[in-house]
Scaffold this motif. Structure first.
Motif, short mmCIF file in Angstrom:
data_model
loop_
_atom_site.label_atom_id
_atom_site.label_comp_id
_atom_site.label_asym_id
_atom_site.label_seq_id
_atom_site.Cartn_x
_atom_site.Cartn_y
_atom_site.Cartn_z
N TYR A 1 0.83 -1.21 0.00
CA TYR A 1 0.00 0.00 0.00
C TYR A 1 0.86 1.26 0.00
O TYR A 1 0.40 2.32 -0.41
N PHE A 2 2.09 1.14 0.46
CA PHE A 2 2.97 2.31 0.45
C PHE A 2 3.20 2.81 -0.98
O PHE A 2 3.46 3.98 -1.18
N PHE A 3 3.13 1.92 -1.94
CA PHE A 3 3.24 2.33 -3.35
C PHE A 3 2.19 3.40 -3.66
O PHE A 3 2.49 4.44 -4.24
N ILE A 4 0.98 3.15 -3.23
CA ILE A 4 -0.12 4.10 -3.48
C ILE A 4 0.06 5.36 -2.62
O ILE A 4 -0.10 6.48 -3.11
N ILE A 5 0.41 5.15 -1.36
CA ILE A 5 0.58 6.28 -0.44
C ILE A 5 1.63 7.26 -0.96
O ILE A 5 1.46 8.47 -0.88
N PHE A 6 2.72 6.75 -1.52
CA PHE A 6 3.79 7.61 -2.02
C PHE A 6 3.53 8.10 -3.44
O PHE A 6 4.05 9.14 -3.84
N ALA A 7 2.75 7.37 -4.21
CA ALA A 7 2.46 7.79 -5.58
C ALA A 7 1.49 8.97 -5.62
O ALA A 7 1.60 9.84 -6.50
N ILE A 8 0.58 9.03 -4.69
CA ILE A 8 -0.44 10.09 -4.70
C ILE A 8 0.17 11.49 -4.65
O ILE A 8 -0.18 12.33 -5.49
N PRO A 9 1.09 11.79 -3.73
CA PRO A 9 1.68 13.14 -3.74
C PRO A 9 2.42 13.45 -5.04
O PRO A 9 2.38 14.58 -5.54
N ALA A 10 3.12 12.46 -5.59
CA ALA A 10 3.85 12.67 -6.85
C ALA A 10 2.88 13.00 -7.98
O ALA A 10 3.12 13.91 -8.79
N ILE A 11 1.77 12.28 -8.04
CA ILE A 11 0.76 12.52 -9.08
C ILE A 11 0.16 13.92 -8.90
O ILE A 11 -0.01 14.66 -9.89
N ILE A 12 -0.12 14.28 -7.67
CA ILE A 12 -0.69 15.61 -7.40
C ILE A 12 0.29 16.71 -7.82
O ILE A 12 -0.09 17.69 -8.46
N LEU A 13 1.56 16.53 -7.46
CA LEU A 13 2.57 17.53 -7.85
C LEU A 13 2.68 17.65 -9.37
O LEU A 13 2.75 18.77 -9.90
N MET A 14 2.69 16.51 -10.07
CA MET A 14 2.79 16.58 -11.54
C MET A 14 1.54 17.20 -12.14
O MET A 14 1.63 17.97 -13.10
N TYR A 15 0.38 16.91 -11.59
CA TYR A 15 -0.85 17.51 -12.10
C TYR A 15 -0.85 19.03 -11.89
O TYR A 15 -1.09 19.79 -12.83
N ILE A 16 -0.57 19.44 -10.66
CA ILE A 16 -0.55 20.88 -10.38
C ILE A 16 0.50 21.59 -11.23
O ILE A 16 0.24 22.64 -11.82
N GLY A 17 1.68 21.01 -11.31
CA GLY A 17 2.75 21.60 -12.11
C GLY A 17 2.41 21.67 -13.59
O GLY A 17 2.77 22.64 -14.28
N SER A 18 1.70 20.68 -14.10
CA SER A 18 1.31 20.70 -15.52
C SER A 18 0.25 21.76 -15.78
O SER A 18 0.19 22.34 -16.86
N GLN A 19 -0.57 22.03 -14.78
CA GLN A 19 -1.60 23.07 -14.92
C GLN A 19 -1.00 24.47 -14.87
O GLN A 19 -1.65 25.44 -15.25
N GLN A 20 0.23 24.57 -14.39
CA GLN A 20 0.92 25.85 -14.31
C GLN A 20 1.97 25.98 -15.41
O GLN A 20 2.99 26.63 -15.23
N GLY A 21 1.72 25.34 -16.53
CA GLY A 21 2.67 25.42 -17.65
C GLY A 21 3.95 24.64 -17.40
O GLY A 21 5.03 25.07 -17.79
N PHE A 22 3.84 23.52 -16.76
CA PHE A 22 4.98 22.66 -16.41
C PHE A 22 6.00 23.43 -15.57
O PHE A 22 7.17 23.54 -15.93
N SER A 23 5.53 23.92 -14.46
CA SER A 23 6.38 24.65 -13.51
C SER A 23 7.30 23.66 -12.79
O SER A 23 7.21 22.45 -12.96
N TYR A 24 8.16 24.21 -11.94
CA TYR A 24 9.09 23.39 -11.17
C TYR A 24 8.37 22.33 -10.34
O TYR A 24 8.93 21.27 -10.04
N ILE A 25 7.13 22.57 -9.96
CA ILE A 25 6.35 21.62 -9.17
C ILE A 25 6.18 20.30 -9.94
O ILE A 25 6.28 19.22 -9.37
#
Length: 150
Positions: free
Chosen positions: A50-74
């Protein structure tokens, strides 16, 4: 600059992994990590997975938010975390625990040192008295074991 962010995040994840492994997985989330040490789960999956999911969620959120900001550093921080997660999966689950038989007879000193340190970690079945909480960097004594000159 973006590749620097990915690489810096990847390397900083080693320290984060050590802290999370020692104080979270061997701490308040031991109930999920315990079966990884005592092999009490039947079948191929463990609660520890389950740690796979627990650790993947923040990474997915960061990539999503960063992609919405024109692929920012996030985005690139999330990508670095994801790259570390992939390395963890291949080294820990495939190489060390042989969930898929791969490099089981390696003579590579670095890989042998990582495997040995991980075995030292697993000799402790309880949550206390652990050692070698890192992943890609382990105590120097294990490297010395395999990098000796003949």
């Amino acid at each position: 600059m973006n590749i620097f962010i990915v690489l810096a995040t990847f390397f900083l994840m080693e320290g984060a992994t050590w802290l999370i492994h020692k104080y979270v997985m061997h701490g308040f989330l031991w109930l999920l990590h315990k079966d990884h040490h005592d092999h009490s789960t039947e079948g191929h999956l463990e609660k520890n997975d389950y740690f796979f999911i627990i650790f993947a969620i923040p990474a997915i959120i960061l990539m999503y938010i960063g992609s919405q900001q024109g692929f920012s550093y996030i985005f690139y921080i999330g990508l670095g975390v994801t790259c570390y997660g992939l390395a963890y999966f291949f080294v820990h689950d495939i190489f060390i625990h042989q969930r898929i038989s791969f490099l089981s007879n390696t003579k590579n000193p670095y890989l042998l040192a990582i495997r040995r340190a991980h075995k030292q970690h697993h000799k402790h079945l309880g949550r206390e008295q652990g050692e070698c909480f890192g992943f890609l960097w382990v105590p120097v004594k294990y490297f010395k074991m395999y990098f000796k000159k003949n």
